[in-house]
Design an enzyme around this catalytic site. Structure first.
Site, PDB file in Angstrom:
ATOM      1  N   SER A  69       0.860  -1.184   0.000  1.00 54.44           N
ATOM      2  CA  SER A  69       0.000   0.000   0.000  1.00 54.44           C
ATOM      3  C   SER A  69       0.895   1.232   0.000  1.00 54.44           C
ATOM      4  CB  SER A  69      -0.896   0.004   1.247  1.00 54.44           C
ATOM      5  OG  SER A  69      -1.515   1.268   1.440  1.00 54.44           O
ATOM      6  N   TYR A 119      -2.429  -1.230  10.343  1.00 55.75           N
ATOM      7  CA  TYR A 119      -2.446  -1.391   8.889  1.00 55.75           C
ATOM      8  C   TYR A 119      -1.160  -0.861   8.265  1.00 55.75           C
ATOM      9  CZ  TYR A 119      -3.977  -1.050   4.031  1.00 55.75           C
ATOM     10  OH  TYR A 119      -4.071  -1.173   2.669  1.00 55.75           O
TER      11      TYR A 119
END
Length: 264
Positions: A145, A158
């Protein structure tokens, strides 16, 4: 592309980016096994995917070694090989840093990072054995990401997990390079998936996303799928250990951009 007839495992393939990758693979003649923890969603997805080619669904929790073992074993039983692994399964958890509970942190890392390691290691062992017997090396694609580089204060677990995935990708690539097995990652920015649905439905939140996206729009899952297809194919035969960021230009940006009023 030289993907026709190959076999791929796509974790988290019942929806979003994983589904888009599975769909694109099938259109290129790849036999696909999607692994997902959501059994009902998986059954619905596979019913549609099977219209495009040879596809199977196996319910699996990638944070559990036995589930990974079964996912790999059933894929080999069904198709006799694994040429491509896409480690796409992942979760998010929003919490203030001071309030984040240990079990919440552990759950996100177990799925996003440990699960990527477990699946990657299991498939890599199979691929190495195949290469040692004279077979062709495969390709592994991890889903990172832009938040492996950037930070969000209420997404600690995350962002940490995705930072770990990018570093895991580099280590895997070096370890598997002697066998010709390539390992790369994709780092999506804001992509139109269920995770972004609530943001997209809120005009103010959507404008905040667009204000940090120079291309001025949210990306589509198929745009990430196209990168996965490239990384799985021999067209990327000299690329390994890299993370390709598909973020609409966000990472180089150190200011905000104007948002057209009609986008809200």
């Amino acid at each position: 592309m030289a993907l026709d007839g190959k076999t791929a495992i796509v974790t988290g393939g019942a929806g979003g980016i994983g589904y888009a990758i599975a769909e694109r693979f099938l259109r290129h003649g790849v036999k696909v096994v999607i692994g997902d923890i959501d059994g009902e969603k998986g059954k619905t997805a596979i019913a549609d995917l099977q219209k495009l080619g040879d596809a199977r669904f196996i319910k699996a929790d990638i944070s559990k070694r036995l589930d990974i073992h079964n996912l790999l074993a059933e894929t080999i039983d069904a198709f006799g090989d694994v040429d491509i692994l896409v480690n796409n399964a992942g979760v998010v958890h929003k919490a203030n840093f001071l309030e984040l509970r240990e079990e919440e942190f552990t759950r996100v890392l177990d799925i996003n990072l440990k699960g990527t390691f477990l699946a990657g290691q299991a498939v890599a062992r199979f691929m190495v054995e195949k290469v040692e017997k004279g077979g062709a090396p495969g390709a592994i694609i991890n889903m990172s990401s832009i938040n492996a580089v950037l930070a969000i204060p209420d997404q600690l677990a995350y962002t940490v997990s995705k930072g770990g995935v990018s570093q895991l990708t580099r280590v895997m690539a070096l370890a598997l390079a002697p066998y010709g097995i390539r390992v790369n990652a994709i780092g999506p920015g804001s992509i139109m998936t269920d995770m972004l649905a609530s943001v997209n439905a809120d005009a103010a939140a959507r404008n905040r996303v667009l204000s940090r996206t120079p291309l001025g729009r949210v990306g589509e899952p198929d745009e990430i799928a196209s990168i996965a297809t490239f990384l799985a194919d021999d067209d990327s035969s000299y690329i390994t250990g890299q993370t390709i960021y598909a973020d609409g230009g966000r990472l180089p940006l150190n200011y905000t951009v104007d948002v057209k009023s009609d986008l809200g």
